[in-house]
Enzyme design. Structure first.
Site, PDB file in Angstrom:
ATOM      1  N   CYS A  12       0.838  -1.219   0.000  1.00  0.00           N
ATOM      2  CA  CYS A  12       0.000   0.000   0.000  1.00  0.00           C
ATOM      3  C   CYS A  12       0.862   1.253   0.000  1.00  0.00           C
ATOM      4  CB  CYS A  12      -0.904   0.004   1.217  1.00  0.00           C
ATOM      5  SG  CYS A  12      -1.922  -1.462   1.394  1.00  0.00           S
ATOM      6  N   THR A  51       0.397   3.847  -3.075  1.00  0.00           N
ATOM      7  CA  THR A  51      -0.321   4.869  -3.840  1.00  0.00           C
ATOM      8  C   THR A  51      -1.524   5.429  -3.065  1.00  0.00           C
ATOM      9  OG1 THR A  51       0.281   3.664  -5.836  1.00  0.00           O
ATOM     10  CG2 THR A  51      -1.471   5.290  -6.064  1.00  0.00           C
ATOM     11  N   PRO A 111      -4.898   8.609  -3.436  1.00  0.00           N
ATOM     12  CA  PRO A 111      -5.616   9.375  -4.459  1.00  0.00           C
ATOM     13  C   PRO A 111      -4.811  10.593  -4.925  1.00  0.00           C
ATOM     14  CG  PRO A 111      -7.099   8.752  -2.679  1.00  0.00           C
ATOM     15  CD  PRO A 111      -5.726   8.315  -2.257  1.00  0.00           C
ATOM     16  N   ARG A 138       9.682  -4.494  -9.880  1.00  0.00           N
ATOM     17  CA  ARG A 138       9.724  -4.067 -11.290  1.00  0.00           C
ATOM     18  C   ARG A 138      10.283  -5.163 -12.191  1.00  0.00           C
ATOM     19  NH1 ARG A 138      11.442   1.908  -9.229  1.00  0.00           N
ATOM     20  NH2 ARG A 138       9.292   2.594  -8.931  1.00  0.00           N
ATOM     21  N   ARG A 167      -4.268 -21.096 -40.409  1.00  0.00           N
ATOM     22  CA  ARG A 167      -5.122 -20.154 -41.132  1.00  0.00           C
ATOM     23  C   ARG A 167      -4.604 -19.916 -42.547  1.00  0.00           C
ATOM     24  NH1 ARG A 167     -10.231 -18.113 -41.061  1.00  0.00           N
ATOM     25  NH2 ARG A 167     -10.268 -16.013 -41.962  1.00  0.00           N
ATOM     26  N   GLN A 213       5.896 -13.645 -46.451  1.00  0.00           N
ATOM     27  CA  GLN A 213       7.177 -13.175 -45.908  1.00  0.00           C
ATOM     28  C   GLN A 213       7.004 -11.960 -44.996  1.00  0.00           C
ATOM     29  OE1 GLN A 213      10.415 -11.549 -48.367  1.00  0.00           O
ATOM     30  NE2 GLN A 213      11.649 -13.237 -47.614  1.00  0.00           N
ATOM     31  N   GLY A 263      -6.096 -11.571 -36.909  1.00  0.00           N
ATOM     32  CA  GLY A 263      -7.230 -10.921 -37.565  1.00  0.00           C
ATOM     33  C   GLY A 263      -8.368 -10.723 -36.573  1.00  0.00           C
ATOM     34  N   GLY A 264      -9.602 -10.836 -37.062  1.00  0.00           N
ATOM     35  CA  GLY A 264     -10.771 -10.596 -36.210  1.00  0.00           C
ATOM     36  C   GLY A 264     -10.863 -11.569 -35.046  1.00  0.00           C
ATOM     37  N   GLU A 287       3.698   0.061 -10.581  1.00  0.00           N
ATOM     38  CA  GLU A 287       5.044  -0.102  -9.987  1.00  0.00           C
ATOM     39  C   GLU A 287       5.972   1.000 -10.507  1.00  0.00           C
ATOM     40  OE1 GLU A 287       6.366  -3.745  -8.735  1.00  0.00           O
ATOM     41  OE2 GLU A 287       4.321  -4.401  -8.377  1.00  0.00           O
TER      42      GLU A 287
HETATM   43  C1  FAD Z   1      -4.600  -2.199 -11.660  1.00  0.00           C
HETATM   44  C2  FAD Z   1      -3.668  -1.396 -10.793  1.00  0.00           C
HETATM   45  C3  FAD Z   1      -3.081  -2.004  -9.685  1.00  0.00           C
HETATM   46  C4  FAD Z   1      -2.247  -1.268  -8.844  1.00  0.00           C
HETATM   47  N1  FAD Z   1      -1.738  -1.861  -7.715  1.00  0.00           N
HETATM   48  C5  FAD Z   1      -1.092  -1.103  -6.795  1.00  0.00           C
HETATM   49  C6  FAD Z   1      -0.728  -1.657  -5.526  1.00  0.00           C
HETATM   50  O1  FAD Z   1      -0.939  -2.840  -5.254  1.00  0.00           O
HETATM   51  N2  FAD Z   1      -0.126  -0.837  -4.610  1.00  0.00           N
HETATM   52  C7  FAD Z   1       0.123   0.470  -4.861  1.00  0.00           C
HETATM   53  O2  FAD Z   1       0.666   1.157  -3.986  1.00  0.00           O
HETATM   54  N3  FAD Z   1      -0.212   1.041  -6.066  1.00  0.00           N
HETATM   55  C8  FAD Z   1      -0.819   0.286  -7.021  1.00  0.00           C
HETATM   56  N4  FAD Z   1      -1.189   0.841  -8.237  1.00  0.00           N
HETATM   57  C9  FAD Z   1      -0.950   2.265  -8.467  1.00  0.00           C
HETATM   58  C10 FAD Z   1       0.091   2.562  -9.535  1.00  0.00           C
HETATM   59  O3  FAD Z   1       1.366   2.267  -9.048  1.00  0.00           O
HETATM   60  C11 FAD Z   1      -0.089   4.048  -9.931  1.00  0.00           C
HETATM   61  O4  FAD Z   1      -1.282   4.133 -10.687  1.00  0.00           O
HETATM   62  C12 FAD Z   1       1.094   4.596 -10.706  1.00  0.00           C
HETATM   63  O5  FAD Z   1       2.223   4.700  -9.894  1.00  0.00           O
HETATM   64  C13 FAD Z   1       0.794   5.958 -11.337  1.00  0.00           C
HETATM   65  O6  FAD Z   1       0.237   6.843 -10.409  1.00  0.00           O
HETATM   66  P1  FAD Z   1      -1.093   7.661 -10.807  1.00  0.00           P
HETATM   67  O7  FAD Z   1      -2.082   6.682 -11.307  1.00  0.00           O
HETATM   68  O8  FAD Z   1      -1.468   8.507  -9.646  1.00  0.00           O
HETATM   69  O9  FAD Z   1      -0.668   8.566 -12.038  1.00  0.00           O
HETATM   70  P2  FAD Z   1      -0.018  10.037 -11.984  1.00  0.00           P
HETATM   71  O10 FAD Z   1       1.114  10.055 -11.025  1.00  0.00           O
HETATM   72  O11 FAD Z   1      -1.111  11.026 -11.762  1.00  0.00           O
HETATM   73  O12 FAD Z   1       0.547  10.195 -13.452  1.00  0.00           O
HETATM   74  C14 FAD Z   1      -0.269  10.578 -14.571  1.00  0.00           C
HETATM   75  C15 FAD Z   1       0.624  10.631 -15.811  1.00  0.00           C
HETATM   76  O13 FAD Z   1       1.628  11.633 -15.638  1.00  0.00           O
HETATM   77  C16 FAD Z   1       2.919  11.057 -15.824  1.00  0.00           C
HETATM   78  N5  FAD Z   1       3.876  11.731 -14.919  1.00  0.00           N
HETATM   79  C17 FAD Z   1       3.739  11.973 -13.584  1.00  0.00           C
HETATM   80  N6  FAD Z   1       4.824  12.576 -13.102  1.00  0.00           N
HETATM   81  C18 FAD Z   1       5.690  12.723 -14.149  1.00  0.00           C
HETATM   82  C19 FAD Z   1       6.991  13.292 -14.296  1.00  0.00           C
HETATM   83  N7  FAD Z   1       7.648  13.807 -13.258  1.00  0.00           N
HETATM   84  N8  FAD Z   1       7.552  13.285 -15.515  1.00  0.00           N
HETATM   85  C20 FAD Z   1       6.909  12.746 -16.583  1.00  0.00           C
HETATM   86  N9  FAD Z   1       5.674  12.192 -16.509  1.00  0.00           N
HETATM   87  C21 FAD Z   1       5.083  12.180 -15.307  1.00  0.00           C
HETATM   88  C22 FAD Z   1       2.751   9.594 -15.473  1.00  0.00           C
HETATM   89  O14 FAD Z   1       3.764   8.812 -16.061  1.00  0.00           O
HETATM   90  C23 FAD Z   1       1.375   9.319 -16.056  1.00  0.00           C
HETATM   91  O15 FAD Z   1       1.472   9.077 -17.429  1.00  0.00           O
HETATM   92  C24 FAD Z   1      -1.974   0.107  -9.136  1.00  0.00           C
HETATM   93  C25 FAD Z   1      -2.548   0.682 -10.267  1.00  0.00           C
HETATM   94  C26 FAD Z   1      -3.377  -0.042 -11.100  1.00  0.00           C
HETATM   95  C27 FAD Z   1      -3.983   0.640 -12.290  1.00  0.00           C
END
Ligand code: FAD
Length: 380
Positions: A122, A124, A126, A240, A265, A276, A337-338, A361
């Site tokens: 945990c 990430t 909002p 990663r 197919r 090719q 294909g489809g 990640e």
């Molecule tokens: C299905 C799923 C499972 C997940 N599981 C986990 C979990 O188990 N535990 C956990 O902690 N998290 C989890 N995550 C969260 C995931 O790690 C985050 O969604 C990810 O790190 C991106 O954060 P964000 O969605 O807030 O995007 P944002 O940080 O808001 O980024 C939005 C866009 O801006 C780009 N961006 C942001 N900052 C920069 C910068 N400095 N330079 C260039 N580009 C930038 C990003 O690359 C992205 O394209 C999960 C997400 C999903 C979708």
């Protein structure tokens, strides 16, 4: 470096057999029904895949990161989403094994390694994704407990997991104010949102996790106060690699499906594998995949050797393996294909599952940030 040992070949083949028998035949149905395959994950753990690079005295398998990459790739040939949950579980379990004291290791790791218990990671929130060090979930010390308030977003396994490895703020702003707590399911004040409706990874639940006045014993803290961000990032180095390996496995399965489809197919009076243009595309797909795989193994070996540039190499490997993996799977869909667009062929699920590996990640933009920062620091 480029030749697997006999043991590694045996590990790889064991994981592939398990994927062929216990995962692949059911993956499309699990995806449709949003079924979390708890039983099969426990069966994988019985073969040592619940704590792959966890120490043996607490029930782990004591294997290397390279061994883990072989396993996650093979499991992902059956279902990338299932393999990816196992990878998150392994990452969280390793964090307790690596940064926990002896009491903590003995308290939590054995039941995680056997997957009697499942783990979630945990980080990430909002308001804090890519900029994870901006996290706000607060843990305020009150005697021998912390009182935790806040919310985590997108947590894999949440609601089904028993153990939550949670990064919280115990100090001031920035990474140095972050600590890591182990919070057990059932703690009063801990609750979960609905299972998110998502593009792929339907075989594992993704939920918000909310903490409202959750009392957590101070002895549940891994390491010292302020070490949490370092612990979280250390987990992600290996995480990663694992996610990259899951992309390789999904793409490999897609390539194999394309090969066998093209044998059957016919179009314009010829088998598809006689054109090719399509042969060249197949060659490119296999080449890209092999490059990504070889590089991922190099990064895994660097992490095993605790090389100073391991973090940078893991970030490079994650980007290459997840980008190439997605492209190869998408090309394999095109070659069907489809029919590639139909669920029964199992290809569209792979493409949907692999897409998120470029996002989580650490997004692939953040992987570039890690590499660029290291390069610039070296230059200075
Ligand atoms: C299905 C799923 C499972 C997940 N599981 C986990 C979990 O188990 N535990 C956990 O902690 N998290 C989890 N995550 C969260 C995931 O790690 C985050 O969604 C990810 O790190 C991106 O954060 P964000 O969605 O807030 O995007 P944002 O940080 O808001 O980024 C939005 C866009 O801006 C780009 N961006 C942001 N900052 C920069 C910068 N400095 N330079 C260039 N580009 C930038 C990003 O690359 C992205 O394209 C999960 C997400 C999903 C979708």
């Amino acid at each position: 470096m480029f030749t697997l040992s006999e043991d590694q070949i045996a590990i790889r083949d064991m994981a592939r057999d398990f994927a062929n028998e216990q995962i692949a035949p059911y993956a499309v149905e699990w995806d449709e029904k949003k079924h979390f395959p708890v039983e099969q994950l426990r069966a994988a753990a019985a073969l040592g895949m619940g704590g792959i690079y966890v120490r043996e005295d607490v029930g782990g398998s004591g294997l290397t990161r390279l061994d883990a990459a072989l396993i996650f790739e093979q499991l992902a040939t059956g279902c990338p989403g299932t393999s990816a949950y196992l990878s998150i579980h392994n990452m969280s379990t390793w964090m307790i094994d690596r940064f926990g004291d002896d009491t903590q290791r003995r308290q939590w790791v054995p039941r995680l390694a056997s997957m009697e218990h499942f783990a979630s990671y945990c980080l990430t929130e909002p308001g804090a994704g890519s900029d994870a060090a901006a996290l706000k979930t607060k843990a305020v010390r009150n005697g021998d407990h912390y009182i935790v308030d806040g919310q985590k977003q997108f947590i894999s396994g949440a609601g089904s997991a028993d153990i939550y490895v949670v990064m919280v703020r115990t100090g001031g702003d920035g990474p140095k104010g972050i600590s890591t707590l182990v919070i057990e399911a059932g703690a009063p004040g801990l609750s979960f949102g609905a299972n998110e409706r998502k593009m792929g990874w339907n075989v594992q639940p993704t939920r918000t996790v909310t903490f409202e006045g959750v009392r957590v014993p101070v002895e549940n803290r891994l390491g010292e106060e302020g070490e949490g961000f370092r612990i979280a990032m250390a987990g992600l180095d290996g995480g990663r690699l694992n996610i990259g390996a899951c992309s390789l496995g999904g793409a490999q399965a897609a390539l194999e499906k394309a090969l066998s489809y093209m044998r059957e197919r016919k179009a314009f009076g010829k088998r598809l594998d006689e054109f090719q243009a399509l042969q060249f595309r197949l060659a490119d797909m296999a080449t890209e995949l092999e490059c990504a795989r070889t590089f991922l193994w190099r990064a895994a070996s660097a992490l095993d050797a605790k090389a100073p540039d391991a973090t940078q190499l893991c970030a490079m490997a994650k980007r290459i393996a997840t980008d190439r993996g997605f492209e190869v799977a998408n090309d394999a869909l095109q070659m069907h294909g489809g029919y590639g667009y139909l669920a029964d062929y199992g290809i569209e699920k792979i493409v949907r599952d692999l897409r998120v590996h470029q996002i989580l990640e650490g997004t692939n933009e953040i992987m570039r940030l890690i590499v660029a920062r290291a390069l610039i620091a070296q230059g200075n």
